[in-house]
Motif scaffolding. Structure first.
Motif, PDB file in Angstrom:
ATOM      1  N   ASP A  22      62.483  56.160  30.819  1.00 16.71           N
ATOM      2  CA  ASP A  22      63.058  56.206  32.165  1.00 16.71           C
ATOM      3  C   ASP A  22      62.408  57.362  32.920  1.00 16.71           C
ATOM      4  O   ASP A  22      62.720  58.533  32.664  1.00 16.71           O
ATOM      5  N   PRO A  23      61.477  57.084  33.841  1.00 13.60           N
ATOM      6  CA  PRO A  23      60.739  58.154  34.516  1.00 13.60           C
ATOM      7  C   PRO A  23      61.656  59.151  35.203  1.00 13.60           C
ATOM      8  O   PRO A  23      62.661  58.776  35.815  1.00 13.60           O
ATOM      9  N   ARG A  24      61.289  60.421  35.107  1.00 14.97           N
ATOM     10  CA  ARG A  24      62.048  61.459  35.794  1.00 14.97           C
ATOM     11  C   ARG A  24      61.248  62.105  36.910  1.00 14.97           C
ATOM     12  O   ARG A  24      61.600  63.178  37.391  1.00 14.97           O
ATOM     13  N   GLU A  25      60.168  61.448  37.290  1.00 19.69           N
ATOM     14  CA  GLU A  25      59.437  61.892  38.484  1.00 19.69           C
ATOM     15  C   GLU A  25      60.208  61.447  39.728  1.00 19.69           C
ATOM     16  O   GLU A  25      60.927  60.443  39.702  1.00 19.69           O
ATOM     17  N   GLU A  26      60.035  62.160  40.828  1.00 26.78           N
ATOM     18  CA  GLU A  26      60.733  61.794  42.058  1.00 26.78           C
ATOM     19  C   GLU A  26      60.212  60.462  42.596  1.00 26.78           C
ATOM     20  O   GLU A  26      59.004  60.201  42.568  1.00 26.78           O
ATOM     21  N   THR A  27      61.131  59.643  43.087  1.00 26.34           N
ATOM     22  CA  THR A  27      60.716  58.471  43.858  1.00 26.34           C
ATOM     23  C   THR A  27      60.026  58.974  45.124  1.00 26.34           C
ATOM     24  O   THR A  27      60.518  59.908  45.769  1.00 26.34           O
ATOM     25  N   PRO A  28      58.875  58.413  45.498  1.00 28.53           N
ATOM     26  CA  PRO A  28      58.138  58.931  46.661  1.00 28.53           C
ATOM     27  C   PRO A  28      59.006  59.021  47.912  1.00 28.53           C
ATOM     28  O   PRO A  28      59.846  58.155  48.173  1.00 28.53           O
TER      29      PRO A  28
ATOM     30  N   ILE B  20      56.570  58.238  21.758  1.00 21.84           N
ATOM     31  CA  ILE B  20      56.870  59.363  22.641  1.00 21.84           C
ATOM     32  C   ILE B  20      56.714  58.891  24.078  1.00 21.84           C
ATOM     33  O   ILE B  20      55.620  58.491  24.499  1.00 21.84           O
ATOM     34  N   ALA B  21      57.811  58.899  24.820  1.00 20.61           N
ATOM     35  CA  ALA B  21      57.789  58.518  26.233  1.00 20.61           C
ATOM     36  C   ALA B  21      57.611  59.785  27.060  1.00 20.61           C
ATOM     37  O   ALA B  21      58.505  60.627  27.123  1.00 20.61           O
ATOM     38  N   MET B  22      56.459  59.914  27.703  1.00 13.34           N
ATOM     39  CA  MET B  22      56.123  61.163  28.395  1.00 13.34           C
ATOM     40  C   MET B  22      56.780  61.236  29.775  1.00 13.34           C
ATOM     41  O   MET B  22      56.125  61.438  30.795  1.00 13.34           O
ATOM     42  N   VAL B  23      58.102  61.094  29.780  1.00 10.93           N
ATOM     43  CA  VAL B  23      58.823  61.089  31.047  1.00 10.93           C
ATOM     44  C   VAL B  23      59.392  62.448  31.469  1.00 10.93           C
ATOM     45  O   VAL B  23      59.665  62.647  32.650  1.00 10.93           O
ATOM     46  N   PRO B  24      59.594  63.419  30.550  1.00  5.97           N
ATOM     47  CA  PRO B  24      60.017  64.734  31.033  1.00  5.97           C
ATOM     48  C   PRO B  24      58.936  65.378  31.906  1.00  5.97           C
ATOM     49  O   PRO B  24      57.796  64.912  31.970  1.00  5.97           O
ATOM     50  N   THR B  25      59.293  66.469  32.556  1.00 10.18           N
ATOM     51  CA  THR B  25      58.339  67.171  33.411  1.00 10.18           C
ATOM     52  C   THR B  25      57.220  67.784  32.563  1.00 10.18           C
ATOM     53  O   THR B  25      57.350  67.926  31.335  1.00 10.18           O
ATOM     54  N   LEU B  26      56.135  68.161  33.222  1.00 11.47           N
ATOM     55  CA  LEU B  26      55.025  68.800  32.515  1.00 11.47           C
ATOM     56  C   LEU B  26      55.497  70.076  31.830  1.00 11.47           C
ATOM     57  O   LEU B  26      55.121  70.357  30.682  1.00 11.47           O
ATOM     58  N   ALA B  27      56.332  70.863  32.505  1.00 10.69           N
ATOM     59  CA  ALA B  27      56.835  72.101  31.901  1.00 10.69           C
ATOM     60  C   ALA B  27      57.653  71.798  30.652  1.00 10.69           C
ATOM     61  O   ALA B  27      57.546  72.509  29.631  1.00 10.69           O
ATOM     62  N   GLU B  28      58.461  70.750  30.684  1.00 10.50           N
ATOM     63  CA  GLU B  28      59.248  70.371  29.504  1.00 10.50           C
ATOM     64  C   GLU B  28      58.330  69.879  28.384  1.00 10.50           C
ATOM     65  O   GLU B  28      58.591  70.146  27.205  1.00 10.50           O
ATOM     66  N   CYS B  29      57.273  69.155  28.744  1.00 12.71           N
ATOM     67  CA  CYS B  29      56.314  68.698  27.729  1.00 12.71           C
ATOM     68  C   CYS B  29      55.646  69.894  27.055  1.00 12.71           C
ATOM     69  O   CYS B  29      55.467  69.906  25.821  1.00 12.71           O
ATOM     70  N   GLU B  30      55.287  70.885  27.831  1.00 11.83           N
ATOM     71  CA  GLU B  30      54.656  72.083  27.259  1.00 11.83           C
ATOM     72  C   GLU B  30      55.629  72.834  26.360  1.00 11.83           C
ATOM     73  O   GLU B  30      55.247  73.340  25.296  1.00 11.83           O
ATOM     74  N   ARG B  31      56.900  72.889  26.766  1.00 10.23           N
ATOM     75  CA  ARG B  31      57.896  73.560  25.940  1.00 10.23           C
ATOM     76  C   ARG B  31      58.109  72.801  24.629  1.00 10.23           C
ATOM     77  O   ARG B  31      58.221  73.401  23.549  1.00 10.23           O
ATOM     78  N   ALA B  32      58.153  71.479  24.719  1.00  9.77           N
ATOM     79  CA  ALA B  32      58.321  70.672  23.515  1.00  9.77           C
ATOM     80  C   ALA B  32      57.127  70.825  22.581  1.00  9.77           C
ATOM     81  O   ALA B  32      57.282  70.922  21.355  1.00  9.77           O
TER      82      ALA B  32
END
Length: 390
Positions: free
Chosen positions: A40-46, A365-377
């Motif tokens: 479930d994407p967590r990027e903003e809807t445009p 792995i669904a890369m839907v968290p933010t980039l910062a969360e991905c780096e933390r993970a």
């Protein structure tokens, strides 16, 4: 007690419900979780889409017409022409849908004909579970075609016996693929369509992830086939435009089937609201936000590919979509590995077994968290991977 039909009683829990319970327990314990489990994407809807939605909310609300707004169908046809070179008739070959899941589930009900010997649905596995669940709810037998890394996660259509082809009403394919991230060449779609026509089978192509790719060229799709006979493509704005909550997609292809679905839909009531349709016109007409989306996912993907590569963990498929299909270290099941990552790193991944027994040996792995969360993970996983590969 209410008497339920055997088919409703037989519906199994959605596999992610169990994962959600484990995650909830961790959250209740005060832990901060990074969730790569559900796509479930967590990027903003445009913003242009949100603005179009707000502008389209009228003081008086009316039922949406089953065929969808003509401007939306024309926008979809223009997108298909631009993306695939497909010349679709907006009136006879396109049907707006409430996302794509509703039709993925219900399509079997429209084409099964046990009296004529068409009582079976072909699906691929590991895979998105909804085609099989919808088929079984409609009373169909299901044959699962295995997807293996050795065969580039493509089903071996030559291995399907002739008696199975004769009974089949639908062949479901899904490329770019969930969960493996594999893509299919145009030659595969051509061969599948030819085989389906020869046996009076519908080729149903779920292409929800077609716009999330990382190579030089976009993936092929069934809309590139010159002959739409016995072919239907299901698309959605959920992933390309981060619009999962809007529930907006379309079906396109064989005009006879689209016409039959158009006649059925007024009784079903599953057309998106008009304000969602008008926002969807804007989304299908804009590629800038899709390019931005791809860049964001590419940055996240790079973080994990570097991590896995450094520790010698094998990533299979994963050419497109926002999924990575990662091999589990030897001696563990996919569920064991997922629970270890949750317990030790506060990272949620989906066990491959959730997508069928054919998925055992991998996690998704669904890369839907933010980039910062991905780096933390990635930082949290570093120590665990170092132990595994030491």
């Amino acid at each position: 007690m209410v008497h339920l039909s055997p088919r409703l009683r037989g519906v199994e829990p959605y596999p992610f419900e169990a994962l959600d319970r484990r995650k909830a327990e961790a959250l209740d314990a005060g832990r901060t979780i990074v969730d790569f489990g559900v796509g479930d994407p967590r990027e903003e809807t445009p913003a242009i889409v949100r603005d179009a939605l707000a502008a389209a909310i009228a003081p008086i609300s009316s039922y949406p017409r089953a065929a969808g707004l003509p401007p939306l169908r024309r926008a979809i046809a223009a997108w298909a022409q631009h993306r695939y070179g497909a010349a679709l008739d907006a009136d006879t070959q396109i049907l707006p849908t409430l996302g794509s899941k509703e039709l993925v589930f219900s399509l079997a009900q429209a084409v099964l004909d046990p009296a004529a010997g068409k009582d079976l649905v072909l699906t691929t596995a590991p895979g998105y579970p909804i085609p099989e669940r919808g088929a079984r709810y409609a009373g169909a037998a299901v044959v699962r075609l295995p997807l293996t890394e050795a065969n580039r996660f493509l089903p071996d259509l030559d291995a399907v016996p002739d008696d199975v082809w004769r009974r089949a009403a639908v062949l479901w394919v899904n490329y770019p693929n969930n969960p493996t991230g594999a893509v299919a060449p145009l030659s595969f779609f051509e061969a599948a369509a030819e085989r389906c026509r020869a046996h009076d089978v519908l080729l149903a192509s779920d292409e929800a992830y077609s716009e999330l790719w990382f190579g030089d060229d976009p993936p092929a799709g069934a809309l590139q086939l010159g002959d739409p006979t016995n072919v239907i493509v299901l698309q959605t704005l959920s992933k390309r435009s981060s619009m999962t909550g809007y529930r907006s997609g379309f079906a396109a292809g064989d005009p006879e089937l689209i016409g039959a679905l158009q006649r059925l839909r007024p009784a079903v009531g599953v057309t998106p609201q008009e304000f969602v349709q008008r926002a969807s016109i804007v989304a299908w007409g804009d590629e800038r936000h899709v390019e931005d989306n791809r860049a964001r996912y590419a940055a996240k993907r790079a973080v994990f590919l570097e991590l896995f590569g450094r520790h010698g963990l094998h990533v299979a498929g994963s050419e497109a979509t926002f999924y990575l299909w990662v091999a589990v270290p030897s001696g563990r099941t996919s569920l064991d590995w997922a629970l270890e990552l949750l317990d030790r790193a506060d990272v949620v991944v989906a066990p491959g077994s959730f997508f069928g027994p054919e998925g055992e040996g991998f996690v998704r792995i669904a890369m839907v968290p933010t980039l910062a969360e991905c780096e933390r993970a990635a930082a949290a996983l570093e120590q665990i991977f170092a132990e595994v590969t030491a």
